[in-house]
Design a protein around this motif. Structure first.
Motif, mmCIF file in Angstrom:
data_model
loop_
_atom_site.group_PDB
_atom_site.id
_atom_site.type_symbol
_atom_site.label_atom_id
_atom_site.label_comp_id
_atom_site.label_asym_id
_atom_site.label_seq_id
_atom_site.Cartn_x
_atom_site.Cartn_y
_atom_site.Cartn_z
ATOM 1 N N THR A 83 9.594 28.284 8.469
ATOM 2 C CA THR A 83 9.078 28.966 7.274
ATOM 3 C C THR A 83 9.752 30.327 7.089
ATOM 4 N N LYS A 84 9.997 30.992 8.190
ATOM 5 C CA LYS A 84 10.677 32.293 8.119
ATOM 6 C C LYS A 84 12.135 32.121 7.723
ATOM 7 N N ARG A 85 12.757 31.066 8.244
ATOM 8 C CA ARG A 85 14.183 30.837 7.988
ATOM 9 C C ARG A 85 14.422 30.278 6.588
ATOM 10 N N LEU A 86 13.538 29.396 6.133
ATOM 11 C CA LEU A 86 13.663 28.754 4.820
ATOM 12 C C LEU A 86 12.366 28.978 4.044
ATOM 13 N N PRO A 87 12.165 30.171 3.529
ATOM 14 C CA PRO A 87 10.860 30.557 2.945
ATOM 15 C C PRO A 87 10.449 29.785 1.694
ATOM 16 N N ASN A 88 11.384 29.137 1.016
ATOM 17 C CA ASN A 88 11.042 28.437 -0.231
ATOM 18 C C ASN A 88 10.730 26.949 -0.019
ATOM 19 N N ILE A 89 10.604 26.543 1.230
ATOM 20 C CA ILE A 89 10.388 25.134 1.552
ATOM 21 C C ILE A 89 8.937 24.893 1.938
ATOM 22 N N THR A 90 8.386 23.783 1.433
ATOM 23 C CA THR A 90 7.061 23.336 1.847
ATOM 24 C C THR A 90 7.210 22.418 3.052
ATOM 25 N N ILE A 91 6.486 22.711 4.118
ATOM 26 C CA ILE A 91 6.527 21.879 5.322
ATOM 27 C C ILE A 91 5.238 21.072 5.413
ATOM 28 N N GLY A 92 5.384 19.758 5.535
ATOM 29 C CA GLY A 92 4.223 18.887 5.678
ATOM 30 C C GLY A 92 4.381 17.990 6.888
ATOM 31 N N GLN A 93 3.272 17.369 7.279
ATOM 32 C CA GLN A 93 3.308 16.442 8.399
ATOM 33 C C GLN A 93 2.611 15.142 8.019
ATOM 34 N N THR A 133 -0.041 15.786 4.892
ATOM 35 C CA THR A 133 -0.378 17.108 4.383
ATOM 36 C C THR A 133 -0.518 17.040 2.860
ATOM 37 N N PRO A 134 -1.648 17.464 2.291
ATOM 38 C CA PRO A 134 -1.785 17.447 0.826
ATOM 39 C C PRO A 134 -0.924 18.524 0.174
ATOM 40 N N LEU A 135 -0.571 18.285 -1.073
ATOM 41 C CA LEU A 135 0.262 19.257 -1.788
ATOM 42 C C LEU A 135 -0.433 20.605 -1.930
ATOM 43 N N ASP A 136 -1.761 20.570 -2.063
ATOM 44 C CA ASP A 136 -2.514 21.813 -2.267
ATOM 45 C C ASP A 136 -3.146 22.307 -0.974
ATOM 46 N N TYR A 137 -2.455 22.063 0.146
ATOM 47 C CA TYR A 137 -3.049 22.456 1.427
ATOM 48 C C TYR A 137 -3.212 23.963 1.542
ATOM 49 N N ILE A 138 -4.200 24.340 2.346
ATOM 50 C CA ILE A 138 -4.450 25.751 2.617
ATOM 51 C C ILE A 138 -3.482 26.202 3.709
ATOM 52 N N LEU A 147 2.079 14.388 -1.192
ATOM 53 C CA LEU A 147 3.389 14.915 -0.810
ATOM 54 C C LEU A 147 4.407 13.791 -0.675
ATOM 55 N N LEU A 148 3.950 12.587 -0.320
ATOM 56 C CA LEU A 148 4.846 11.450 -0.138
ATOM 57 C C LEU A 148 5.689 11.167 -1.376
ATOM 58 N N SER A 149 5.121 11.404 -2.552
ATOM 59 C CA SER A 149 5.850 11.101 -3.788
ATOM 60 C C SER A 149 6.977 12.084 -4.060
ATOM 61 N N HIS A 150 7.048 13.144 -3.277
ATOM 62 C CA HIS A 150 8.056 14.188 -3.491
ATOM 63 C C HIS A 150 9.187 14.130 -2.468
ATOM 64 N N VAL A 151 9.265 13.023 -1.712
ATOM 65 C CA VAL A 151 10.300 12.933 -0.672
ATOM 66 C C VAL A 151 11.211 11.724 -0.901
ATOM 67 N N LEU A 152 11.493 11.429 -2.166
ATOM 68 C CA LEU A 152 12.273 10.233 -2.479
ATOM 69 C C LEU A 152 13.767 10.510 -2.664
ATOM 70 N N ASN A 153 14.150 11.774 -2.762
ATOM 71 C CA ASN A 153 15.583 12.118 -2.735
ATOM 72 C C ASN A 153 15.868 12.685 -1.362
ATOM 73 N N TYR A 176 0.843 -1.203 0.000
ATOM 74 C CA TYR A 176 0.000 0.000 0.000
ATOM 75 C C TYR A 176 0.881 1.257 0.000
ATOM 76 N N PHE A 177 1.877 1.287 0.866
ATOM 77 C CA PHE A 177 2.717 2.485 0.935
ATOM 78 C C PHE A 177 3.618 2.628 -0.279
ATOM 79 N N TYR A 178 4.025 1.512 -0.862
ATOM 80 C CA TYR A 178 4.764 1.595 -2.123
ATOM 81 C C TYR A 178 3.917 2.325 -3.167
ATOM 82 N N ASN A 179 2.627 2.010 -3.226
ATOM 83 C CA ASN A 179 1.737 2.677 -4.173
ATOM 84 C C ASN A 179 1.565 4.160 -3.853
ATOM 85 N N GLN A 180 1.404 4.484 -2.565
ATOM 86 C CA GLN A 180 1.162 5.884 -2.198
ATOM 87 C C GLN A 180 2.371 6.765 -2.476
ATOM 88 N N PHE A 181 3.566 6.218 -2.316
ATOM 89 C CA PHE A 181 4.772 7.003 -2.580
ATOM 90 C C PHE A 181 4.959 7.274 -4.076
#
Length: 521
Positions: A301-311, A325-330, A203-209, A192-197
């Protein structure tokens, strides 16, 4: 290459690893960033096949048996892991940080026929087995000393399992409420997690490097590494966290995503060392293992303004995570732990009602989770399984939280960690987050101090900056200005050198409660 899992993970990953080798015979599978040693995918495939031969030649291994591994993060860690997955034999992951009594509990609970370990762990593993007459352990094998002379000629017979429900691995829960329990992960959980990544909407698919700093023996490190291998990535890892090596490696390997635990997020937010390195390649940071304080997210966010933070939010009993956290989170939802993953359901139950009674949006209760992430329960522990895994398919988290009208989950605190002052419930995490906003505070943990009149009083353990003149009364006054009357630190403040935590950063409140008895006269 994107392949959806539709078979047991052992069969799937063997096929994928062979394809990675066919694509490039010099493709690197693992790099130890501390000493720059590495191992190729070709070697991983050959050596994991050789491990199967080693195990089956012993004639003591059947599918119902178990094999254990106990090692720090190691180039060879996943060789027996993969061999066991091919074979359909559960692999028991045991933390190398365990004390002898914890090792005895882990080995005695799961009764493995074979234990693989690193050289560093051989003496203590041997001592535990010999001193306690654990005769079911037939062999202890040192990872670095395995003879792979016939590896090139070994083609493993991968067992085709009848279904995905077969146990693939066992991971131990954190054990913060007693001795750790062995959680049974199924092949379908890992698939299941192999598929989600691979789902680009997540966001999970963007944390492979990334740079793996969590122990391989923990669900976070274990599942993440298996996914990285299945997708053909190079697993860059550390054996032990070191601030400078971590930052140097992020810069050197142009890491574009970080998977961290809350204490390291606090460090990223506060450490002056972060400014000494180039982190411009980092695009995403995902935190798991506990909720983040709002001020930590704001500081990063203040220190690294170009980074997306997810949980992500989950626990070993649900393999890895239930929300992300979804990629299009509010932006206003940045302080939540995200929304349920595909196929996963989140429910909230009142702590005073039966498990089947669910609460509505924005009502605080215990978080329950269900779906393809749910594991098979605790090995040989029916009572605890029934207390945690319900017949309706849900798993109890032990966490207090609520879901808002948009489906975002917020974690308030642990049910069992709540401090009861008079008739009021005081969440330790709230006070810890506020303490961390003080400029002289590096780390903090809050527990309840027993009191005959009021039940419990909030008591803080604090790590302050070197040479700080901060006093206990300073912090008590600081908190008093920020919270309501029941949450005052009327139990006191004790300054300490460090806060005891598990390898993935969870506060060991049991140890702090024991410490209270020694510091309170």
């Amino acid at each position: 290459m994107s392949v959806r899992a539709n078979k047991p993970f052992g069969s799937l990953i063997y096929e994928l690893l062979r394809k990675h080798v066919e694509t490039s015979k010099n493709k690197v599978a693992f790099i130890n960033v501390e000493n720059k040693t590495q191992i190729l995918y070709k070697e991983i495939v050959e050596k994991s096949g050789s491990v199967i031969s080693l195990l089956t030649d012993m004639k003591s291994l059947e599918c119902i048996d178990r094999v254990a591994i106990c090692s720090e993060n190691n180039l060879n860690y996943f060789i027996p892991v993969l061999g066991c997955l091919y074979l359909g034999c559960p692999i028991v992951n045991i933390s190398h940080t365990y004390a002898k009594i914890e090792l005895l509990n882990a080995i005695n609970t799961t009764k493995p026929s074979v234990v693989f370990c690193s050289r560093a762990m051989f003496a203590v593993i041997s001592s535990v087995c010999l001193d306690n007459n654990l005769e079911f352990v037939k062999k202890i094998i040192v990872l670095e000393d395995i003879d792979y002379s016939d590896a090139n000629n070994t083609k493993p017979d991968v067992v085709e399992l009848d279904n995905h429900d077969v146990v693939a691995a066992m991971m131990f829960s954190s054990g913060t409420t007693g001795l750790a329990k062995a959680v049974m992960l199924k092949h379908e959980n890992i698939s299941y997690f192999y598929n989600q990544f691979q789902d680009e909407k997540l966001l999970l698919s963007h944390v492979l490097n990334t740079l793996v700093i969590v122990p391989f023996s923990h669900a976070y490190g274990f599942i993440m590494t298996l996914v990285l291998l299945a997708t053909g990535k190079t697993v860059k890892f550390m054996t032990k966290f070191n601030e400078d090596i971590f930052l140097q490696s992020v810069e050197e390997y142009q890491i574009d995503s970080l998977t961290l635990v809350p204490p390291l997020m606090v460090w990223i937010a506060k450490s002056p060392k972060v400014d000494e390195y180039d982190l411009s390649f980092v695009k995403h940071i995902v935190s798991g293992g506990g909720p983040l304080a709002e001020n930590v997210i704001e500081a990063i966010t203040k220190r690294l303004p170009n980074i997306t933070i997810g949980q992500v939010y989950g626990m070993t009993e649900v393999t890895l995570a239930a929300t992300c956290t979804p990629l299009d989170y509010i932006p206003a939802k940045a302080f939540s732990v995200g929304k349920a993953l595909p196929g996963v359901k989140i429910a909230i139950r009142s702590t005073s009602l039966v498990a089947e009674t669910f609460l509505g949006p924005n009502e605080i209760g215990e978080v329950l989770m269900s779906g393809p992430i749910v594991t098979k329960g605790y090995y040989k522990n029916t009572e605890e399984t029934e207390n945690t895994f319900f017949n309706n398919g849900y798993v109890a988290s032990g966490d207090l939280g609520y879901v808002d009208n948009d489906g975002y989950l917020y974690i308030v605190d642990r049910v069992k960690d709540l401090i009861k002052y008079n008739a009021f419930q005081v969440p330790p995490a709230e006070l810890e987050g506020l303490l961390l906003t003080h400029g002289d505070v590096i780390d903090a943990a809050v527990v309840g101090l027993k009191d005959d009149t009021h039940g419990e009083l909030p008591f803080a353990f604090v790590v302050k900056k070197a040479n700080s003149e901060l006093t206990a009364s300073d912090l008590q006054e600081f908190i008093q200005k920020l919270v309501s009357y029941p949450k005052y630190l009327r139990g006191g403040v004790q300054f300490v050198d460090s806060i005891p935590k598990t390898p993935v950063g969870k506060i060991l409140r049991r140890e702090l409660r024991d410490l209270i008895n020694r510091v309170i006269v």
